[in-house]
Design a protein around this motif. Structure first.
Motif, short mmCIF file in Angstrom:
data_model
loop_
_atom_site.label_atom_id
_atom_site.label_comp_id
_atom_site.label_asym_id
_atom_site.label_seq_id
_atom_site.Cartn_x
_atom_site.Cartn_y
_atom_site.Cartn_z
N GLY A 436 85.54 82.41 75.39
CA GLY A 436 85.98 82.12 76.75
C GLY A 436 85.06 82.64 77.84
N ARG A 437 83.98 83.30 77.45
CA ARG A 437 83.06 83.78 78.50
C ARG A 437 82.27 82.61 79.08
N LYS A 438 82.21 82.56 80.38
CA LYS A 438 81.40 81.50 81.01
C LYS A 438 80.03 82.08 81.32
N SER A 441 75.94 81.53 86.25
CA SER A 441 74.98 80.60 86.85
C SER A 441 73.91 81.40 87.58
N ASN A 546 82.12 88.83 90.96
CA ASN A 546 81.57 87.64 90.30
C ASN A 546 80.21 87.22 90.83
N GLY A 569 80.38 88.17 85.51
CA GLY A 569 80.72 87.32 84.37
C GLY A 569 81.68 88.01 83.43
N LYS A 572 87.71 86.07 84.83
CA LYS A 572 87.99 84.68 84.52
C LYS A 572 87.32 83.71 85.49
N TRP A 573 86.62 84.21 86.50
CA TRP A 573 86.01 83.34 87.49
C TRP A 573 84.58 82.98 87.12
N GLN A 574 84.16 81.82 87.61
CA GLN A 574 82.74 81.47 87.48
C GLN A 574 81.92 82.54 88.21
#
Ligand code: ADP
Ligand code: MG
Length: 682
Positions: A436-438, A441, A546, A569, A572-574
């Motif tokens: 679940g880790r995004k 960016s 974040n 990161g 739960k947020w981008q």
């Protein structure tokens, strides 16, 4: 002689000594071990008629005119001279060197070294180095080029090296004769004098080979000895398996296969009857802490104490909080010990540690204090070990007999290299990330984007997120100017750019207490934007943050950039990492490219090593290993095989070596590792 201070050299007064100190040079030996960065070949005399346009060349020629001094305008004068070597003529020009006429004599012969230009058969040199031919010291030979610091010139460096070589006379040999013979290596005298002032490039080659061999040989030998010593030392037997499972099942999430595998490896080590010495490496956020806690749990259930040392107070606090949560349900007593606690609190902690009431102790360097006595410690965990030297690691492990050691690092290194550098450790890797880790960016931007990025930051904050803005570290050795600049930058952000948000600033020169207070406020969500120097680099976990902005990103190394990015990161947020790149050329560009292309810490550290070499990668002081000056673990892989073989032979036949050879080897290793070894090599 070689151990004498650098000020024993005649030409070195207090001011110059300070400059050398800046380069890490304190003794004559340090100086002789300060090797050139490159060389200038001033050894080939070129006939003027053979000069090729644009090349650096050396000519030997006589003046055919006197030096003519032309004042062009205020602040600019030209000195012109025509010289010949009987094959042709060169027109030489210097700028603003009015005194030069006095130095050049029309009847004498000189060397001139510099860049030549050829236009329509007219040969010119501007600002060449010149020396009288019969007393030349820095021409008609290969000349070393040293890394410098402000106010030191190549000439000073070169002259001082010559003086040092003269001062010590004959150098004591540091590599046994049988090895030099077997591997055809030159003696130390030859090596050192040819590394600084090689007579030919062939001789330089011999010198380099010998010195590189020596470095790798001793490093590998030391590591083998450490390892041997460990595998023959008894360790406390921990019956772990069931306990570890019990703990794992109590967690609110499922562990990754890698986490489970590493826990298995640790449990197996600790039950073997041998001392465990294991390095767990895994990218930031991969979940090393639970692995450590599972191991501690097993140890505690066997009736022993465990301890975990973190590099900063904030990190120790965080660990204490999260670990207590995990262990309280089991009735396990976890306590905290940090430097900022009051004397009374500390005394209470010491007492609990001594009686064994404290089963799991979490803290900072404060744990190393002599007042800390354990009842029965069986496991020492150090987190983010690249921040600690080998020395501190071992200081903690001597608090118990036959203690197991677990070190955790988020700066992974390739296995082959790890085996060489951490030969005394076994290695486990956690490569998977929790599900679940995004990926963060990541963008590399320039000043032109400033407005937009500021708007972006405001937007994140108004949505409830927190933001880091990191500026390059304020170095202790630097002047206060840099700190002022960073402070001013932070003030401007506070008072102008983000005046509607809660902005705070931390830097490395702040007292630890203040620093921790700010970090805590940020942790508790009472600060929106945290401006800092790199003090936040290590392990801090604020899932609500974040966005990571990195100023002057060109001044950070790859691993450092990746560590910084790892601060976000975690929720739960981008998340975003935005690097302001303000120069730095090709190398910086390459780093930014790698950062934007991959989030994989293993890949990044591999690249970082390739770009910088292991010496810089680790920052010698931090890992407590000797710096490799001559050898390059990537480029010298053939040599590495040979030195590996040599060290293998020496270690397995140590008792059969002749006495003076054995003594020499021991002395060198103790010297390299200094007090780290505690004379352990026997
Ligand atoms: P690091 O390896 O950088 O020290 P941490 O141990 O701090 O990482 O873990 C980062 C976060 O991930 C923590 O909040 C931890 O509780 C969580 N975590 C660890 N393992 C897992 C897992 N298997 N699944 C979900 N979350 C996990
Ligand atoms: Mg961690």
């Amino acid at each position: 002689m070689i151990n004498n201070g650098i000020n024993s050299i005649k030409s070195i007064g207090p001011a110059r000594e300070k400059l050398f100190n800046k380069l890490g040079i304190y003794t004559v030996e340090d100086m002789l071990k300060y090797y050139p960065r490159s060389y200038e070949d001033r050894s080939n005399i070129v006939n003027i008629c053979d000069i090729i346009d644009g090349e650096n060349i050396l000519i030997k020629a006589c003046a055919v005119t006197v030096v003519r001094n032309n004042r062009i305008r205020r602040g600019l004068s030209l000195q012109k001279l025509r010289v010949t070597d009987s094959t042709g003529i060169v027109e030489i020009t210097w700028f603003n060197q009015d005194w030069i006429a006095k130095n050049l004599d029309i009847s004498a012969e000189y060397y001139f070294y510099g860049k030549a230009t050829v236009r329509n058969h007219r040969v010119e040199m501007s600002n060449p180095i010149y020396e009288k031919a019969d007393t030349a010291e820095f021409t008609n030979k290969i000349v070393p080029v040293y890394p410098l610091t402000a106010k030191l010139t190549q000439k000073i460096m070169q002259t001082t090296q010559i003086e040092c070589l003269k001062y010590v006379g004959e150098l004591p040999e540091t590599l046994p004769g049988f090895l030099r013979e077997k591997y055809t290596l030159c003696g130390i005298d030859y090596a050192v004098s040819n590394i600084h002032f090689p007579e030919t490039f062939e001789k330089y080659g011999y010198a380099k080979k010998r010195l590189a061999f020596e470095e790798l040989f001793y490093l590998q030998t030391a590591m083998r000895l450490l390892r041997n010593k460990r595998t023959t030392t008894n360790g406390i037997v921990i019956d772990g398996n069931n306990f570890a499972c019990e703990f794992v099942e109590s967690l609110p999430f499922k562990l990754t296969d890698d986490q489970l595998k590493v826990i298995d490896e640790i449990v197996l080590d600790m039950s073997s009857g041998k001392k465990m010495n294991r390095l767990v490496q895994g990218d930031v956020g991969c979940g090393k802490t639970v692995v450590a806690v599972a191991s501690a749990y097993a140890v505690i259930k066997n009736g022993y104490q465990a301890v975990m040392m973190a590099p900063t107070e904030i990190l120790a606090n965080q660990h204490f909080e999260s670990v207590s949560k995990m262990l309280n349900g089991f009735g396990i007593k976890t306590i905290l010990l940090t430097g900022s606690m009051t004397a009374r609190e500390k005394r209470e902690a010491y007492e609990k540690i001594k009686t064994g009431e404290a089963q799991f102790v979490i803290g900072t360097h404060a744990l190393i204090q002599k007042e800390v006595e354990f009842r029965n410690i069986a496991l020492v965990i150090t987190d983010e070990q690249h921040r600690f030297g080998v020395k501190q690691r071992s200081a903690l492990s001597v608090k118990g007999e036959n203690t197991h050691t677990l070190v955790m690092t988020a700066t992974p290194i390739p296995r082959t290299l790890a085996l060489i550098l951490y030969g005394d450790l076994d290695i486990s890797s956690v490569k998977q990330m929790p599900p679940g880790r995004k990926p963060v960016s990541t963008y590399s931007v320039d000043e032109g984007m400033r407005e937009r990025i500021n708007k972006f930051i405001s937007k994140q904050v108004s949505e409830g997120r927190q933001v880091y803005i990191v500026c390059p570290a304020v170095e202790l050795s630097e002047t206060m100017e840099e700190l002022k600049a960073v402070t001013q930058f932070a003030e401007d952000l506070k008072a102008k750019t983000f005046k509607n948000h809660r902005v705070a600033f931390v830097h490395g020169k702040m007292p630890a207490k203040e620093k921790d207070a700010v970090m805590n406020d940020f942790y508790n969500g009472e600060i929106d934007i945290l401006v800092s120097t790199t003090v936040i680099e290590v392990g801090v976990n604020v899932p609500n943050a974040n966005t990571m902005i990195i100023e002057n990103a060109e001044r950070f190394g790859l691993s450092q950039l990746h560590q910084l990015r790892g601060r976000v990161g975690r929720g739960k947020w981008q998340s975003y990492c935005i690097m302001f790149c303000q120069g730095g050329g090709e190398v910086a560009k390459e780093r930014m490219d790698i950062m934007t292309k991959t989030n994989d810490g293993f890949e990044i550290s591999q690249k970082d090593l390739e770009i910088r070499g292991p010496g810089e990668f680790f920052g010698t002081r931090q890992h407590g290993l000797p710096e490799l000056k001559m050898a390059n673990i990537y480029e010298d892989s053939d040599l590495l095989k040979v030195t590996g073989e040599a060290s293998e032979y020496v270690v397995s036949n140590f008792s059969k070596l002749n006495k003076s050879d054995a003594k020499m080897i021991k002395e060198q290793i103790v010297k390299m590792f200094q007090d780290v070894s505690n004379g352990d090599f026997s």
